[in-house]
Design a protein around this motif. Structure first.
Motif, PDB file in Angstrom:
ATOM      1  N   PHE A  52      -8.681   8.279  -8.957  1.00 14.91           N
ATOM      2  CA  PHE A  52      -8.288   8.891  -7.682  1.00 14.91           C
ATOM      3  C   PHE A  52      -7.626  10.231  -7.995  1.00 14.91           C
ATOM      4  O   PHE A  52      -6.406  10.299  -8.179  1.00 14.91           O
ATOM      5  CB  PHE A  52      -7.339   7.974  -6.903  1.00 14.91           C
ATOM      6  CG  PHE A  52      -7.939   6.663  -6.494  1.00 14.91           C
ATOM      7  CD1 PHE A  52      -8.695   6.563  -5.334  1.00 14.91           C
ATOM      8  CD2 PHE A  52      -7.771   5.530  -7.278  1.00 14.91           C
ATOM      9  CE1 PHE A  52      -9.266   5.354  -4.960  1.00 14.91           C
ATOM     10  CE2 PHE A  52      -8.334   4.311  -6.917  1.00 14.91           C
ATOM     11  CZ  PHE A  52      -9.098   4.231  -5.755  1.00 14.91           C
ATOM     12  N   SER A  53      -8.430  11.273  -8.067  1.00 14.40           N
ATOM     13  CA  SER A  53      -7.939  12.577  -8.496  1.00 14.40           C
ATOM     14  C   SER A  53      -6.925  13.190  -7.534  1.00 14.40           C
ATOM     15  O   SER A  53      -6.064  13.971  -7.942  1.00 14.40           O
ATOM     16  CB  SER A  53      -9.113  13.543  -8.691  1.00 14.40           C
ATOM     17  OG  SER A  53      -9.848  13.690  -7.485  1.00 14.40           O
ATOM     18  N   PHE A  54      -7.014  12.860  -6.249  1.00 15.59           N
ATOM     19  CA  PHE A  54      -6.055  13.361  -5.271  1.00 15.59           C
ATOM     20  C   PHE A  54      -4.771  12.527  -5.277  1.00 15.59           C
ATOM     21  O   PHE A  54      -3.836  12.824  -4.544  1.00 15.59           O
ATOM     22  CB  PHE A  54      -6.651  13.330  -3.858  1.00 15.59           C
ATOM     23  CG  PHE A  54      -7.483  14.538  -3.525  1.00 15.59           C
ATOM     24  CD1 PHE A  54      -6.896  15.779  -3.353  1.00 15.59           C
ATOM     25  CD2 PHE A  54      -8.852  14.434  -3.383  1.00 15.59           C
ATOM     26  CE1 PHE A  54      -7.650  16.896  -3.042  1.00 15.59           C
ATOM     27  CE2 PHE A  54      -9.628  15.539  -3.068  1.00 15.59           C
ATOM     28  CZ  PHE A  54      -9.021  16.777  -2.903  1.00 15.59           C
ATOM     29  N   GLY A  55      -4.735  11.467  -6.051  1.00 15.21           N
ATOM     30  CA  GLY A  55      -3.605  10.553  -6.022  1.00 15.21           C
ATOM     31  C   GLY A  55      -3.892   9.379  -5.085  1.00 15.21           C
ATOM     32  O   GLY A  55      -5.004   9.226  -4.589  1.00 15.21           O
ATOM     33  N   TYR A  56      -2.886   8.576  -4.834  1.00 18.17           N
ATOM     34  CA  TYR A  56      -3.050   7.348  -4.048  1.00 18.17           C
ATOM     35  C   TYR A  56      -2.457   7.461  -2.646  1.00 18.17           C
ATOM     36  O   TYR A  56      -2.222   6.455  -1.981  1.00 18.17           O
ATOM     37  CB  TYR A  56      -2.381   6.188  -4.791  1.00 18.17           C
ATOM     38  CG  TYR A  56      -3.140   5.733  -6.022  1.00 18.17           C
ATOM     39  CD1 TYR A  56      -3.851   4.532  -6.033  1.00 18.17           C
ATOM     40  CD2 TYR A  56      -3.149   6.508  -7.177  1.00 18.17           C
ATOM     41  CE1 TYR A  56      -4.537   4.108  -7.158  1.00 18.17           C
ATOM     42  CE2 TYR A  56      -3.847   6.099  -8.316  1.00 18.17           C
ATOM     43  CZ  TYR A  56      -4.536   4.905  -8.298  1.00 18.17           C
ATOM     44  OH  TYR A  56      -5.219   4.504  -9.412  1.00 18.17           O
ATOM     45  N   LEU A 106       0.820  -1.208   0.000  1.00 11.86           N
ATOM     46  CA  LEU A 106       0.000   0.000   0.000  1.00 11.86           C
ATOM     47  C   LEU A 106       0.859   1.265   0.000  1.00 11.86           C
ATOM     48  O   LEU A 106       0.493   2.272  -0.616  1.00 11.86           O
ATOM     49  CB  LEU A 106      -0.935  -0.006   1.211  1.00 11.86           C
ATOM     50  CG  LEU A 106      -2.032  -1.075   1.179  1.00 11.86           C
ATOM     51  CD1 LEU A 106      -2.767  -1.131   2.505  1.00 11.86           C
ATOM     52  CD2 LEU A 106      -3.014  -0.813   0.041  1.00 11.86           C
ATOM     53  N   GLN A 107       2.007   1.215   0.692  1.00 17.37           N
ATOM     54  CA  GLN A 107       2.915   2.359   0.677  1.00 17.37           C
ATOM     55  C   GLN A 107       3.461   2.578  -0.724  1.00 17.37           C
ATOM     56  O   GLN A 107       3.577   3.716  -1.199  1.00 17.37           O
ATOM     57  CB  GLN A 107       4.057   2.123   1.655  1.00 17.37           C
ATOM     58  CG  GLN A 107       5.022   3.299   1.794  1.00 17.37           C
ATOM     59  CD  GLN A 107       4.414   4.469   2.524  1.00 17.37           C
ATOM     60  OE1 GLN A 107       3.945   4.344   3.641  1.00 17.37           O
ATOM     61  NE2 GLN A 107       4.403   5.630   1.887  1.00 17.37           N
ATOM     62  N   LYS A 108       3.798   1.474  -1.404  1.00 18.81           N
ATOM     63  CA  LYS A 108       4.292   1.562  -2.774  1.00 18.81           C
ATOM     64  C   LYS A 108       3.201   2.100  -3.698  1.00 18.81           C
ATOM     65  O   LYS A 108       3.469   2.930  -4.579  1.00 18.81           O
ATOM     66  CB  LYS A 108       4.755   0.176  -3.241  1.00 18.81           C
ATOM     67  CG  LYS A 108       5.402   0.171  -4.616  1.00 18.81           C
ATOM     68  CD  LYS A 108       5.907  -1.228  -4.968  1.00 18.81           C
ATOM     69  CE  LYS A 108       6.583  -1.230  -6.338  1.00 18.81           C
ATOM     70  NZ  LYS A 108       7.078  -2.598  -6.678  1.00 18.81           N
ATOM     71  N   LEU A 109       1.973   1.654  -3.501  1.00 17.99           N
ATOM     72  CA  LEU A 109       0.853   2.117  -4.307  1.00 17.99           C
ATOM     73  C   LEU A 109       0.592   3.602  -4.097  1.00 17.99           C
ATOM     74  O   LEU A 109       0.167   4.317  -5.016  1.00 17.99           O
ATOM     75  CB  LEU A 109      -0.409   1.314  -3.950  1.00 17.99           C
ATOM     76  CG  LEU A 109      -1.665   1.546  -4.798  1.00 17.99           C
ATOM     77  CD1 LEU A 109      -1.407   1.158  -6.254  1.00 17.99           C
ATOM     78  CD2 LEU A 109      -2.830   0.737  -4.236  1.00 17.99           C
ATOM     79  N   SER A 110       0.870   4.101  -2.890  1.00 18.72           N
ATOM     80  CA  SER A 110       0.604   5.504  -2.567  1.00 18.72           C
ATOM     81  C   SER A 110       1.501   6.459  -3.354  1.00 18.72           C
ATOM     82  O   SER A 110       1.249   7.669  -3.380  1.00 18.72           O
ATOM     83  CB  SER A 110       0.775   5.749  -1.064  1.00 18.72           C
ATOM     84  OG  SER A 110       2.138   5.718  -0.694  1.00 18.72           O
ATOM     85  N   ASN A 111       2.566   5.937  -3.985  1.00 18.00           N
ATOM     86  CA  ASN A 111       3.461   6.789  -4.767  1.00 18.00           C
ATOM     87  C   ASN A 111       2.861   7.191  -6.113  1.00 18.00           C
ATOM     88  O   ASN A 111       3.366   8.112  -6.758  1.00 18.00           O
ATOM     89  CB  ASN A 111       4.798   6.058  -5.019  1.00 18.00           C
ATOM     90  CG  ASN A 111       5.566   5.791  -3.741  1.00 18.00           C
ATOM     91  OD1 ASN A 111       5.432   6.523  -2.765  1.00 18.00           O
ATOM     92  ND2 ASN A 111       6.369   4.735  -3.735  1.00 18.00           N
ATOM     93  N   LYS A 112       1.796   6.519  -6.545  1.00 18.25           N
ATOM     94  CA  LYS A 112       1.194   6.815  -7.842  1.00 18.25           C
ATOM     95  C   LYS A 112       0.531   8.190  -7.830  1.00 18.25           C
ATOM     96  O   LYS A 112      -0.039   8.610  -6.835  1.00 18.25           O
ATOM     97  CB  LYS A 112       0.160   5.734  -8.205  1.00 18.25           C
ATOM     98  CG  LYS A 112       0.758   4.358  -8.415  1.00 18.25           C
ATOM     99  CD  LYS A 112      -0.322   3.328  -8.737  1.00 18.25           C
ATOM    100  CE  LYS A 112      -1.032   3.661 -10.042  1.00 18.25           C
ATOM    101  NZ  LYS A 112      -2.019   2.603 -10.387  1.00 18.25           N
ATOM    102  N   LYS A 113       0.604   8.855  -8.955  1.00 18.41           N
ATOM    103  CA  LYS A 113       0.006  10.181  -9.080  1.00 18.41           C
ATOM    104  C   LYS A 113      -1.491  10.065  -9.346  1.00 18.41           C
ATOM    105  O   LYS A 113      -2.011   8.990  -9.645  1.00 18.41           O
ATOM    106  CB  LYS A 113       0.692  10.963 -10.200  1.00 18.41           C
ATOM    107  CG  LYS A 113       2.172  11.232  -9.933  1.00 18.41           C
ATOM    108  CD  LYS A 113       2.772  12.089 -11.013  1.00 18.41           C
ATOM    109  CE  LYS A 113       4.245  12.354 -10.751  1.00 18.41           C
ATOM    110  NZ  LYS A 113       4.483  13.046  -9.467  1.00 18.41           N
TER     111      LYS A 113
END
Length: 286
Positions: free
Chosen positions: A69-73, A57-64
């Motif tokens: 997900f307009s605010f990003g991940y 999930l931390q790795k996924l949160s790096n996506k723009k």
């Protein structure tokens, strides 16, 4: 290296260290006949599952941001913190259910074997906890408590094993385990409350919305505020939405100046996304 990529690297390291040590604990608990080590191995197994999910999930949160997900991940990292905190909460309860009965029926493990495993446990978990504690994301903060609990537990095992090598006072083991677990539970619950607050779009900690509202009302041309919202995206970056009503004499060309002053008022709130709407005579200006 960016904060997000550093957080991913730290979480991955903690996962690898915890999984490897869990396997060693299972073997060591069996060889030393230590129920304390075996119960901690079960707890660490749950931690490993939690850390693995948090790493992903931390790795996924790096996506723009995108159309989904307009605010990003970024909030996926916070989801990892929520999962980790929940696992640690139930893991701590499990440790308590194991430790309390031992107050009345202490076990008699191999003290010397426990000592060597305790030294190794402090070193391995200490490396992971140090890396995560230096991070700034909510996910890293919660995960650091996973490993800090393990460090405290192993320090306890180290002390108990030394004492038991000279004195037959096995009841010290469950007493110390209960004390450590209660301490960790207090901090886990505190971090879980912060995490849940993020998901409920609560006002970020340290932000005085009423004070900011008064400051914005003092801006020349602002007549009233019909809506003012501020929330955190991931525990680090915040977002804001505000609707202002201006006086009749406020000209359209002054709108940008009002917006500039609003952003100046909230400059210390780490706002990364903002929407400032201005109306005059119930008519939207810009």
């Amino acid at each position: 290296m960016s904060k997000n990529h550093s957080a991913t690297k730290n979480t991955r390291l903690a996962f690898v260290l915890n999984l490897m040590f869990t396997i060693i604990e299972l073997i060591g608990g069996y060889l030393t006949n230590s129920m304390a080590i075996l119960s901690d191995a079960v707890h660490d197994l749950g931690d490993s599952v939690s850390l693995g999910g948090s790493w992903y999930l931390q790795k996924l949160s790096n996506k723009k941001g995108n159309d989904k997900f307009s605010f990003g991940y970024k909030r996926f990292s916070t989801l990892g913190a929520l999962i980790s905190g929940t696992v640690l909460l139930f893991g701590s309860i499990f440790v308590l259910t194991e430790a309390i009965p031992r107050l009345f029926h202490p076990t008699h493990p191999d003290a010397e074997g426990m000592l060597w495993f305790a030294v190794f446990g402090v070193i391995v978990n200490g490396i992971g906890a140090w890396r995560l504690h230096s991070g700034s994301s909510m996910n890293e903060k919660v995960l650091s408590w996973h490993l800090l609990e393990d460090i405290l537990g192993w320090v306890g095992v180290l002390i108990i094993s030394i004492v038991m090598m000279f004195k037959d006072i096995h009841i010290l083991d469950p007493i110390l385990s209960i004390g450590i677990t209660c301490f960790v539970l207090f901090n886990v619950i505190r971090n879980l409350i912060k995490t849940v607050k993020i998901f409920l779009d609560g006002v970020p900690d340290g932000v005085d919305l009423a004070s900011l509202r008064n400051e914005i009302m003092n801006i020349n041309g602002v007549e009233s505020i019909s809506g003012f919202h501020m929330w955190s995206i991931d525990g680090e970056e915040n977002a804001m939405m505000i609707h202002l009503n201006v006086t009749d004499r406020t000209q359209t060309d002054k709108v940008e100046e009002i917006k500039r002053q609003v952003r100046n008022r909230v400059s210390n709130c780490n706002i990364k996304h903002s929407a400032i709407e201005i109306h005059s005579n119930d008519k939207h200006i810009r």
